[in-house]
Design a protein around this motif. Structure first.
Motif, PDB file in Angstrom:
ATOM      1  N   ASP A 244       0.806  -1.222   0.000  1.00  0.00           N
ATOM      2  CA  ASP A 244       0.000   0.000   0.000  1.00  0.00           C
ATOM      3  C   ASP A 244       0.846   1.283   0.000  1.00  0.00           C
ATOM      4  N   ALA A 245       2.165   1.144   0.012  1.00  0.00           N
ATOM      5  CA  ALA A 245       3.044   2.315   0.141  1.00  0.00           C
ATOM      6  C   ALA A 245       3.616   2.735  -1.209  1.00  0.00           C
ATOM      7  N   THR A 246       3.887   4.020  -1.322  1.00  0.00           N
ATOM      8  CA  THR A 246       4.638   4.555  -2.463  1.00  0.00           C
ATOM      9  C   THR A 246       6.019   4.979  -1.976  1.00  0.00           C
ATOM     10  N   GLU A 247       6.902   5.238  -2.936  1.00  0.00           N
ATOM     11  CA  GLU A 247       8.237   5.732  -2.558  1.00  0.00           C
ATOM     12  C   GLU A 247       8.123   7.061  -1.815  1.00  0.00           C
ATOM     13  N   ALA A 248       7.172   7.902  -2.209  1.00  0.00           N
ATOM     14  CA  ALA A 248       6.974   9.200  -1.544  1.00  0.00           C
ATOM     15  C   ALA A 248       6.525   9.007  -0.094  1.00  0.00           C
ATOM     16  N   ASP A 249       5.653   8.030   0.144  1.00  0.00           N
ATOM     17  CA  ASP A 249       5.220   7.723   1.511  1.00  0.00           C
ATOM     18  C   ASP A 249       6.415   7.341   2.377  1.00  0.00           C
ATOM     19  N   LEU A 250       7.248   6.492   1.819  1.00  0.00           N
ATOM     20  CA  LEU A 250       8.400   5.983   2.573  1.00  0.00           C
ATOM     21  C   LEU A 250       9.371   7.107   2.920  1.00  0.00           C
ATOM     22  N   LEU A 251       9.548   8.009   1.969  1.00  0.00           N
ATOM     23  CA  LEU A 251      10.467   9.138   2.180  1.00  0.00           C
ATOM     24  C   LEU A 251      10.045   9.985   3.380  1.00  0.00           C
ATOM     25  N   LYS A 252       8.751  10.085   3.601  1.00  0.00           N
ATOM     26  CA  LYS A 252       8.241  10.922   4.700  1.00  0.00           C
ATOM     27  C   LYS A 252       8.644  10.397   6.078  1.00  0.00           C
ATOM     28  N   ILE A 253       8.875   9.085   6.184  1.00  0.00           N
ATOM     29  CA  ILE A 253       9.245   8.521   7.493  1.00  0.00           C
ATOM     30  C   ILE A 253      10.707   8.068   7.530  1.00  0.00           C
ATOM     31  N   LYS A 254      11.485   8.490   6.538  1.00  0.00           N
ATOM     32  CA  LYS A 254      12.866   8.014   6.431  1.00  0.00           C
ATOM     33  C   LYS A 254      13.664   8.296   7.704  1.00  0.00           C
ATOM     34  N   SER A 255      13.406   9.434   8.344  1.00  0.00           N
ATOM     35  CA  SER A 255      14.166   9.804   9.542  1.00  0.00           C
ATOM     36  C   SER A 255      13.916   8.839  10.711  1.00  0.00           C
ATOM     37  N   LYS A 256      12.828   8.090  10.660  1.00  0.00           N
ATOM     38  CA  LYS A 256      12.509   7.144  11.742  1.00  0.00           C
ATOM     39  C   LYS A 256      13.154   5.776  11.520  1.00  0.00           C
ATOM     40  N   LEU A 257      13.781   5.602  10.354  1.00  0.00           N
ATOM     41  CA  LEU A 257      14.320   4.293   9.992  1.00  0.00           C
ATOM     42  C   LEU A 257      15.832   4.325   9.872  1.00  0.00           C
ATOM     43  N   THR A 258      16.467   3.184  10.085  1.00  0.00           N
ATOM     44  CA  THR A 258      17.876   3.074   9.722  1.00  0.00           C
ATOM     45  C   THR A 258      17.962   3.072   8.201  1.00  0.00           C
ATOM     46  N   GLU A 259      19.120   3.418   7.671  1.00  0.00           N
ATOM     47  CA  GLU A 259      19.308   3.410   6.217  1.00  0.00           C
ATOM     48  C   GLU A 259      19.069   2.003   5.660  1.00  0.00           C
ATOM     49  N   ASP A 260      19.506   1.012   6.407  1.00  0.00           N
ATOM     50  CA  ASP A 260      19.353  -0.373   5.986  1.00  0.00           C
ATOM     51  C   ASP A 260      17.875  -0.757   5.847  1.00  0.00           C
ATOM     52  N   ASP A 261      17.082  -0.399   6.848  1.00  0.00           N
ATOM     53  CA  ASP A 261      15.660  -0.738   6.812  1.00  0.00           C
ATOM     54  C   ASP A 261      14.923   0.077   5.751  1.00  0.00           C
ATOM     55  N   TYR A 262      15.338   1.323   5.563  1.00  0.00           N
ATOM     56  CA  TYR A 262      14.746   2.158   4.519  1.00  0.00           C
ATOM     57  C   TYR A 262      14.957   1.510   3.151  1.00  0.00           C
ATOM     58  N   GLN A 263      16.183   1.046   2.899  1.00  0.00           N
ATOM     59  CA  GLN A 263      16.492   0.434   1.600  1.00  0.00           C
ATOM     60  C   GLN A 263      15.724  -0.870   1.393  1.00  0.00           C
ATOM     61  N   LYS A 264      15.556  -1.641   2.447  1.00  0.00           N
ATOM     62  CA  LYS A 264      14.800  -2.890   2.324  1.00  0.00           C
ATOM     63  C   LYS A 264      13.341  -2.598   1.945  1.00  0.00           C
ATOM     64  N   ALA A 265      12.734  -1.632   2.629  1.00  0.00           N
ATOM     65  CA  ALA A 265      11.338  -1.278   2.321  1.00  0.00           C
ATOM     66  C   ALA A 265      11.228  -0.685   0.919  1.00  0.00           C
ATOM     67  N   LEU A 266      12.211   0.139   0.550  1.00  0.00           N
ATOM     68  CA  LEU A 266      12.216   0.749  -0.785  1.00  0.00           C
ATOM     69  C   LEU A 266      12.297  -0.329  -1.858  1.00  0.00           C
ATOM     70  N   TYR A 267      13.135  -1.337  -1.606  1.00  0.00           N
ATOM     71  CA  TYR A 267      13.249  -2.442  -2.557  1.00  0.00           C
ATOM     72  C   TYR A 267      11.878  -3.095  -2.790  1.00  0.00           C
ATOM     73  N   VAL A 268      11.152  -3.380  -1.709  1.00  0.00           N
ATOM     74  CA  VAL A 268       9.863  -4.068  -1.834  1.00  0.00           C
ATOM     75  C   VAL A 268       8.884  -3.239  -2.668  1.00  0.00           C
ATOM     76  N   ILE A 269       8.836  -1.937  -2.398  1.00  0.00           N
ATOM     77  CA  ILE A 269       7.932  -1.059  -3.148  1.00  0.00           C
ATOM     78  C   ILE A 269       8.313  -1.048  -4.637  1.00  0.00           C
ATOM     79  N   GLN A 270       9.611  -0.944  -4.901  1.00  0.00           N
ATOM     80  CA  GLN A 270      10.071  -0.909  -6.294  1.00  0.00           C
ATOM     81  C   GLN A 270       9.856  -2.257  -6.995  1.00  0.00           C
ATOM     82  N   GLU A 271      10.083  -3.345  -6.280  1.00  0.00           N
ATOM     83  CA  GLU A 271       9.919  -4.675  -6.883  1.00  0.00           C
ATOM     84  C   GLU A 271       8.455  -4.947  -7.202  1.00  0.00           C
ATOM     85  N   ASN A 272       7.577  -4.479  -6.344  1.00  0.00           N
ATOM     86  CA  ASN A 272       6.149  -4.638  -6.612  1.00  0.00           C
ATOM     87  C   ASN A 272       5.767  -3.934  -7.919  1.00  0.00           C
TER      88      ASN A 272
END
Length: 383
Positions: A244-272
């Motif tokens: 249900d997430a977009t890359e823009a959605d993820l960017l809004k909470i990037k500060s709450k995530l480690t870089e590693d976790d951000y990239q993992k979530a970004l991968y899933v959104i992009q792969e979908n």
């Protein structure tokens, strides 16, 4: 056409139990694209293949069950009462797990015997475990007229994987193995469990699987860890799943995530998104575009989701630099198993010879090759 695998399994059952069994074939699966999106309620693009698990099953004349793994020459006798996961149970947990999950539905499973064997290696990323689970639940359903639908059966198989094998897998493997269609891949929406079949015609190209013949031990723990990351990020986003997430959605909470976790979530959104784009490429007959999506998928699996390994990366790097291969990526959970490659049919032999040589030189071990054909899902067979 005779099938040596099914004939061997049938003969082994008759020799052991002196009964004629019912015979089930449950295929392994490939996944064209859409990796680690299934447990995020996303889209995947799998297909059943003509290699898998054959099972012979029949009612037992005693109060206990015997399961025999033909390829391992290993048997296990068990009671149907109080079934619990076995420590280091291996294949046994898949069989007893299916039985236990059927029982949880309030359905009585009488005693039975089963012999099974396969022609896909464990750890190749072709879902031998889902094929085994499906063959057991399908066989029991047929044998005892349990009244389960295929949709109910795959949930039984999935729960067996979760609760007995300890892998919190999505539904893709069980779905593709159960519902596969000959010469088709299935665009599966893992949220609704609805699939659209697409006839696959690669024209001058062939799907070639290259098995690294490695399976690194950290895969199960790492798989569950990544699923946990996806669920945590979804909670931050206040959504049910990363689907249900977009890359823009993820960017809004990037500060709450480690870089590693951000990239993992970004991968899933992009792969979908890549899985959906792959369908468009297939519809438009744009094979080079499909190939480019495969390469992009591997890049994300390697550098964002971190589920690849040196052997897989080596094979994909070779593919990128070979004019006869227009797309390649690792396939499956990761840390070993196969790459899937789109190879020009006229160059298949040359490509395999070259890969064999350079892979052996690089890793001092052999790789294996499978030219796969897309097959129908779990079904009864006759000899």
């Amino acid at each position: 056409m005779k099938n040596p695998l099914i004939e061997n399994i049938s003969k082994a059952f008759i020799d052991t139990f002196k009964q004629d069994p019912i015979l089930v074939f449950s295929p392994g699966r490939i996944n064209v694209i859409g990796e680690h999106t299934d447990y995020n309620d996303g889209f995947v693009f799998p297909a059943a293949i003509d290699q898998g698990i054959a099972a012979a099953i029949q009612k037992s004349e005693t109060n206990t069950c015997i399961a025999h793994a033909y390829d391992l020459n290993d048997s296990y006798e068990f009671s149907l009462d109080n079934i619990t996961p076995l420590q280091n149970g291996g294949w046994r947990n898949y069989v007893i797990g299916v039985v236990a999950e059927i029982q949880k539905k309030g359905i009585t499973v009488p005693a039975f015997n089963i012999v099974f064997g396969g022609n896909i290696p464990e750890g190749a990323g072709l879902s031998s475990s889902a094929a085994l689970e499906n063959s057991v639940v399908f066989g029991l359903n047929e044998l005892f007229k349990l009244g389960l639908t295929k949709s109910e059966m795959i949930l039984v198989s999935q729960q067996a994987e979760h609760n007995f094998a300890g892998v919190r897998c999505g539904i893709m493997d069980q779905y593709a193995s159960m519902f596969g269609q000959k010469d088709h891949a299935l665009l599966l929406d893992c949220r609704t469990q609805e699939a659209t079949p697409f006839f696959i015609d690669l024209h001058d190209y062939q799907l070639l699987l290259v098995n690294t013949n490695v399976k690194h031990d950290l895969s199960e723990a790492a798989y569950n860890d990544r699923r946990q990351v996806c669920e945590t990020v979804s909670k931050h986003l206040k959504i049910d799943a990363l689907r249900d997430a977009t890359e823009a959605d993820l960017l809004k909470i990037k500060s709450k995530l480690t870089e590693d976790d951000y990239q993992k979530a970004l991968y899933v959104i992009q792969e979908n998104n890549r899985a959906l784009e792959a369908v468009d490429a297939m519809k438009a007959n744009e094979l080079e575009r499909l190939g480019a999506l495969l390469f992009a998928s591997h890049d994300g699996l390697q550098n964002q989701y971190h589920v690849s390994c040196p052997e897989l990366d080596f094979l994909v790097d070779f593919a990128k630099n070979n004019e006869n291969i227009i797309g390649a990526r690792m396939m499956g959970g990761g840390f070993g198993g196969c790459t899937i490659n789109m190879v020009k049919k006229s160059a298949l032999e040359t490509v395999q010879k070259t890969i064999s040589k350079i892979y052996k030189e690089a890793f001092n071990k052999d790789c294996s090759f499978y030219n796969v054909n897309l097959s129908e899902g779990t079904h009864l067979v006759q000899i």
